[in-house]
Scaffold this motif. Structure first.
Motif, PDB file in Angstrom:
ATOM      1  N   VAL A  56       7.968 -16.143  21.146  1.00  0.00           N
ATOM      2  CA  VAL A  56       7.697 -14.731  21.427  1.00  0.00           C
ATOM      3  C   VAL A  56       6.334 -14.374  20.864  1.00  0.00           C
ATOM      4  O   VAL A  56       6.072 -14.562  19.674  1.00  0.00           O
ATOM      5  N   ASP A  58       3.808 -11.369  20.124  1.00  0.00           N
ATOM      6  CA  ASP A  58       3.836  -9.922  19.943  1.00  0.00           C
ATOM      7  C   ASP A  58       2.492  -9.306  20.338  1.00  0.00           C
ATOM      8  O   ASP A  58       1.429  -9.891  20.090  1.00  0.00           O
ATOM      9  N   GLY A  59       2.568  -8.134  20.950  1.00  0.00           N
ATOM     10  CA  GLY A  59       1.351  -7.470  21.409  1.00  0.00           C
ATOM     11  C   GLY A  59       0.449  -7.028  20.280  1.00  0.00           C
ATOM     12  O   GLY A  59      -0.783  -6.999  20.432  1.00  0.00           O
ATOM     13  N   SER A  61      -0.159  -8.589  17.464  1.00  0.00           N
ATOM     14  CA  SER A  61      -0.978  -9.722  17.026  1.00  0.00           C
ATOM     15  C   SER A  61      -2.131  -9.978  17.999  1.00  0.00           C
ATOM     16  O   SER A  61      -3.223 -10.374  17.594  1.00  0.00           O
ATOM     17  N   ASN A  81       5.956  -4.849  24.968  1.00  0.00           N
ATOM     18  CA  ASN A  81       5.276  -5.087  23.701  1.00  0.00           C
ATOM     19  C   ASN A  81       5.281  -6.557  23.301  1.00  0.00           C
ATOM     20  O   ASN A  81       4.579  -6.938  22.371  1.00  0.00           O
ATOM     21  N   GLN A  82       6.098  -7.369  23.963  1.00  0.00           N
ATOM     22  CA  GLN A  82       6.151  -8.799  23.683  1.00  0.00           C
ATOM     23  C   GLN A  82       6.143  -9.574  24.995  1.00  0.00           C
ATOM     24  O   GLN A  82       6.552  -9.068  26.034  1.00  0.00           O
ATOM     25  N   ALA A 192      13.295 -11.080  22.370  1.00  0.00           N
ATOM     26  CA  ALA A 192      12.207 -10.266  21.826  1.00  0.00           C
ATOM     27  C   ALA A 192      12.706  -9.373  20.692  1.00  0.00           C
ATOM     28  O   ALA A 192      12.063  -9.261  19.646  1.00  0.00           O
ATOM     29  N   GLU A 195      13.539 -11.519  17.617  1.00  0.00           N
ATOM     30  CA  GLU A 195      12.322 -11.974  16.952  1.00  0.00           C
ATOM     31  C   GLU A 195      11.742 -10.859  16.083  1.00  0.00           C
ATOM     32  O   GLU A 195      11.278 -11.105  14.968  1.00  0.00           O
ATOM     33  N   ASN A 196      11.792  -9.619  16.573  1.00  0.00           N
ATOM     34  CA  ASN A 196      11.282  -8.496  15.791  1.00  0.00           C
ATOM     35  C   ASN A 196      12.112  -8.284  14.531  1.00  0.00           C
ATOM     36  O   ASN A 196      11.590  -7.988  13.454  1.00  0.00           O
ATOM     37  N   GLY A 199      11.174 -10.917  12.075  1.00  0.00           N
ATOM     38  CA  GLY A 199       9.864 -10.619  11.487  1.00  0.00           C
ATOM     39  C   GLY A 199       9.946  -9.520  10.452  1.00  0.00           C
ATOM     40  O   GLY A 199       9.292  -9.589   9.412  1.00  0.00           O
ATOM     41  N   ASN A 200      10.765  -8.493  10.709  1.00  0.00           N
ATOM     42  CA  ASN A 200      10.914  -7.399   9.739  1.00  0.00           C
ATOM     43  C   ASN A 200      11.568  -7.883   8.461  1.00  0.00           C
ATOM     44  O   ASN A 200      11.248  -7.417   7.368  1.00  0.00           O
TER      45      ASN A 200
END
Length: 205
Positions: A56, A58-59, A61, A81-82, A192, A195-196, A199-200
């Protein structure tokens, strides 16, 4: 005043293992023409052997990478956004015996389902009564009804799925293709979001 650049990420793309992903592969870009060739060839991510079959991107990045190289640009992200990148690994050709076994299993399963359905709704009795209503005679096997019905059943399935082997009958997608598309879209959306969340968690730590 900063020069605006608009980027719309694709929902998902397919790449080969160890491929270098460029911005042009995963997005559509609108902006000053002098920047577009550089944007299309900009390397965003390198697929590594440690990556699984889904990555994935991310937008945020992507925006960060662009701003670092072009601080005078105003980058705006449109749409998703991804972007979900599917890594297509080389597949081995399945054996003829495996294909024949699966085909036979599906054929027998479909035949049993059709026969059980006809038994539940008493299709034979319905056809016998229909024959009696039209001809005034009774018979156990109204073939003049059963044979066209069987042929029509097969043709109806071909028209319904819109395929004859690998040939498409028209440009409309078949119900199976629509369901596969919806499943793939839901899968990409889930990946997506997951994955977020991961990441959080790392950010919180």
């Amino acid at each position: 005043m900063a020069t605006p650049v608009y980027i719309r990420l694709k929902q998902s793309v397919y790449v080969r293992p160890l491929a270098t992903i460029t911005l042009g592969q995963i997005s559509r870009i609108a902006g000053p023409k002098r920047y577009l060739p550089n944007f299309h060839s900009m390397e965003i991510y390198q697929i590594s052997p440690e990556d699984q079959n889904i990555v994935v991107i991310d937008g945020v990045s992507i925006i960060d990478q662009i701003i670092q190289k072009y601080p005078n640009l105003d980058v705006e992200l449109l749409g998703p956004n991804q972007c979900v990148v599917h890594v297509e690994k080389e597949r081995k050709r399945p054996s003829i015996l495996l294909i024949a076994g699966i085909w036979l299993l599906l054929f027998v399963g479909a035949a049993m389902a059709i026969m059980n359905f006809h038994y539940d709704v008493s299709m034979l009795e319905v056809q016998q009564k229909l024959h009696f209503m039209l001809t005034g005679k009774e018979t156990d096997h109204p073939l003049w009804i059963q044979i066209p019905y069987s042929i029509g059943l097969g043709l109806g399935m071909v028209l319904f799925f819109n395929h004859w082997f690998q040939k498409r009958l028209n440009e409309e997608p078949s119900p199976m293709e629509v369901e596969i598309f919806k499943y793939q879209e839901d899968l990409d959306h889930y990946v997506a979001i997951h994955e977020n969340k991961e990441g959080n968690k790392h950010v919180d730590r």
